[in-house]
Design a protein around this motif. Structure first.
Motif: not given
Length: 220
Positions: A111-120, A136-142
């Motif tokens: 949760k703290e490192n993957w950065g996936r944005a929430r649906p909303a 898939i690690p993301s750069n979206q900061g979610g």
């Protein structure tokens, strides 16, 4: 298929593997499931009393079960009793399954490192961030992947496994509760389907593995 590896049946390992591959290969599944809870303007349960109750019920339940176990352990130690069979080995198991799966693996590592944005938060549902597939690690900061609340709810499975009687009933009850919390989080736009499914598998597998490691002479 009934053969066990680290106290987890082979078919369950395979289900986790197959589901993970599907979520990565067909990410539109997450978008489709999320769309079922979206009315074009907002997510159906976002801010509702149902979502609020389920969301805020997880932490108190875990605290109550944990503190009750500690109290019984102290009582047994002082009185030289064996109330509910909560001894030092049982307490070790409780500490491990509450710490490793929901806290260390799901919240701290994923949760703290993957950065996936929430649906909303994503463009598809009125947000500003980009959708990315599970695993898939993301750069979206979610903080969408994976679900901390689903993991915490399903972690009560550890207490159910300690039941000497009606174990299947308690396991089923915990799973139903975990599913309800997961549905509430999805319906509120807080998590994707893959987020809660992944949390379930992580907690289920980790709890059974820990049970075997702590109670070496037993299996479930």
């Amino acid at each position: 298929m009934n053969k066990k590896y680290l106290n987890v049946k082979l078919y369950f390992w395979l289900l986790f593997l197959v589901s993970s591959i599907i979520f990565v290969s067909l990410p539109q599944i997450d978008l489709y499931v999320a769309s079922l809870f979206y009315d074009g303007k907002s997510f159906t349960l976002n801010g509702s009393w149902i979502e609020d109750i389920l969301y805020h019920s997880v932490k108190p339940l875990i605290i109550i079960f944990a503190l009750s176990s500690i109290a019984i352990f102290i009582y047994n130690y002082v009185k030289k009793k064996n109330l509910l069979g909560i001894n030092s080995k049982t307490m070790l198991f409780i500490i491990l399954f509450l710490t490793i799966a929901p806290a260390l693996i799901v919240n701290t590592t994923l949760k703290e490192n993957w950065g996936r944005a929430r649906p909303a938060q994503i463009i598809d549902f009125g947000g500003t961030k980009e959708f990315t597939p599970a695993f898939i690690p993301s750069n979206q900061g979610g903080y969408s992947f994976s679900s901390g609340h689903a993991a915490a709810a399903f972690s009560l499975l550890g207490f159910a496994l300690l039941a000497k009687r009606r174990q299947k009933f308690f396991i089923t009850t915990v799973i139903i509760y975990g599913v309800l919390v997961s549905l509430a989080r999805m319906a509120a736009g807080g998590h994707f389907f893959s987020d809660v499914v992944t949390s379930f598998f992580i907690v289920y597998i980790a709890t059974h593995v820990l049970y075997k490691l702590v109670f070496k002479e037993d299996s479930i």
